[in-house]
Design a protein around this motif. Structure first.
Motif, PDB file in Angstrom:
ATOM      1  N   HIS A  57      -3.167   0.778  10.190  1.00 35.89           N
ATOM      2  CA  HIS A  57      -2.409   0.268  10.783  1.00 35.89           C
ATOM      3  C   HIS A  57      -1.407   0.083   9.656  1.00 35.89           C
ATOM      4  CE1 HIS A  57      -4.402   0.419  14.648  1.00 35.89           C
ATOM      5  NE2 HIS A  57      -3.792   0.093  14.961  1.00 35.89           N
ATOM      6  N   TYR A  58      -0.231   0.623   9.796  1.00 36.51           N
ATOM      7  CA  TYR A  58       1.259   0.262   8.836  1.00 36.51           C
ATOM      8  C   TYR A  58       1.762  -0.635   9.255  1.00 36.51           C
ATOM      9  CZ  TYR A  58       4.312   0.628   4.996  1.00 36.51           C
ATOM     10  OH  TYR A  58       4.737   0.797   4.315  1.00 36.51           O
ATOM     11  N   ASN A  60       5.948  -2.016   8.956  1.00 32.90           N
ATOM     12  CA  ASN A  60       7.047  -2.123   8.135  1.00 32.90           C
ATOM     13  C   ASN A  60       7.481  -3.179   9.229  1.00 32.90           C
ATOM     14  OD1 ASN A  60      10.244  -2.162   8.517  1.00 32.90           O
ATOM     15  ND2 ASN A  60       9.661   0.821   8.609  1.00 32.90           N
ATOM     16  N   GLN A  66       4.868  -1.812  14.472  1.00 32.99           N
ATOM     17  CA  GLN A  66       3.256  -1.293  13.901  1.00 32.99           C
ATOM     18  C   GLN A  66       2.787   0.284  14.188  1.00 32.99           C
ATOM     19  OE1 GLN A  66       0.692  -3.008  12.701  1.00 32.99           O
ATOM     20  NE2 GLN A  66       1.746  -4.949  12.401  1.00 32.99           N
ATOM     21  N   THR A 162       9.046   4.402   9.252  1.00 34.84           N
ATOM     22  CA  THR A 162       8.207   3.889   9.946  1.00 34.84           C
ATOM     23  C   THR A 162       7.435   4.893   8.841  1.00 34.84           C
ATOM     24  OG1 THR A 162       8.874   1.774  11.411  1.00 34.84           O
ATOM     25  CG2 THR A 162       6.173   2.226  10.338  1.00 34.84           C
ATOM     26  N   LEU A 166       5.517   4.542   4.856  1.00 33.28           N
ATOM     27  CA  LEU A 166       4.287   5.149   5.609  1.00 33.28           C
ATOM     28  C   LEU A 166       3.893   5.779   4.160  1.00 33.28           C
ATOM     29  CD1 LEU A 166       0.891   4.722   6.261  1.00 33.28           C
ATOM     30  CD2 LEU A 166       1.704   6.634   8.322  1.00 33.28           C
ATOM     31  N   HIS A 169       4.341   4.954   0.757  1.00 29.65           N
ATOM     32  CA  HIS A 169       3.618   4.137   0.694  1.00 29.65           C
ATOM     33  C   HIS A 169       1.935   4.739   0.485  1.00 29.65           C
ATOM     34  CE1 HIS A 169       0.627   0.531   1.215  1.00 29.65           C
ATOM     35  NE2 HIS A 169      -0.383   1.459   1.752  1.00 29.65           N
TER      36      HIS A 169
END
Length: 289
Positions: A57-58, A60, A66, A162, A166, A169
């Motif tokens: 789960h990412y 922002n 979420q 988001t 992600l 990331h």
């Protein structure tokens, strides 16, 4: 006509009606059973594919969004230290909306982590999930048809921001090959793919949008982007006129995009489009900007 004859004819008619109703009920029951079996098989596929991916789960923080996601990590990436691997961002269709981290696992993901694709070259596959009653592109309706749009009227969605955050990331965390970041999506995911390309043209090396929609006015931002995009001519959810207009806009300047229209094909064209040859082309593309 005698009463006996009338009664006899009535009995035959009733019998024929009963037979017809029986056949109708049998056909309906068979179709219902087939649908149940189809849904069961699809769910089993989702669970099986999901098991082969890392769940996460990412968050922002800026937008307080979420986003569940699944990440496929090639087996050789766990031990290889002398090379970086490419990654494919796969944006799901409307069917994948939820927050269960399962529904976004669709036929696209099944193909991307299969030997068909991974046998060409091992690659990470990132599958983020948009929440229920949201889009990758913030249309004001959830009812088709979904048409080309203006980014001035529909700005970039929180979901897309988001998903890209992600992706960046994951690139940083896993040491992804930054020259080979790819994106694909169908339907709602095709719309998100076109939007992502035009908002983040320097991030991606190539793209494969299917049956999508976008902003024709934004396409000069991707004039050097290798793009293969496809549309079924009989699609009624995201009409083929979308891709025809995008293709027409691309003709206004030099570009590396190729449009393929599939005659009489409907909304789901993945089995016709996602071929070994297409992914060989994809993995050959590099972002050397």
């Amino acid at each position: 006509m005698s009463s006996n004859m009338f009664q006899g004819g009535l009995k035959v008619s009733v019998f024929v009606l009963i037979v017809i109703l029986g056949i109708f009920v049998t056909i309906k029951a068979h179709k219902s059973y087939s649908k149940q079996q189809e849904r069961k098989a699809y769910r089993q596929m989702q669970l099986s594919v999901a098991e082969r991916m890392v769940a996460g789960h990412y968050h922002n923080a800026e937008l307080d969004v979420q986003m569940p996601y699944r990440l496929f990590i090639p087996k050789s990436a766990a031990t290889a230290t002398d090379r970086a691997y490419p990654i494919i961002l796969a944006l799901h269709s409307g069917r994948g909306r939820a927050n269960d981290n399962i529904k976004q696992i669709d036929h696209t993901i099944e193909i991307l982590i299969s030997d068909l694709v991974q046998g060409i070259e091992p690659a990470y596959v990132l599958a983020p999930q948009a929440d229920e009653w949201t889009h990758w592109v913030d249309y004001d309706s959830f009812s088709p048809p979904f048409l080309n749009f203006s980014q001035q009227e529909i700005p970039q969605s929180a979901n897309l921001k988001t998903a890209i955050q992600l992706l960046q990331h994951v690139i940083d965390t896993y040491g992804i090959d930054r020259e080979r970041v790819y994106i694909t999506g169908i339907s709602m995911g095709g719309e998100g793919t076109w939007d992502a390309l035009t908002y983040y043209p320097d991030l991606f090396a190539a793209a494969i949008p299917l049956n999508g929609a976008g902003d024709p006015a934004a396409l000069p931002r991707v004039e050097r982007m290798p793009i293969r995009f496809f549309h079924g001519s009989a699609d009624t959810i995201t009409p083929v006129e979308n891709s025809r207009a995008l293709n027409q806009a691309l003709q206004s300047f030099p570009n590396n995009a190729i449009y393929t229209e599939l005659p009489n094909a409907g909304h789901d064209i993945r089995d016709q489009v996602y071929t070994k040859e297409l992914f060989e082309w994809l993995f050959a593309q590099k972002n050397e900007a």
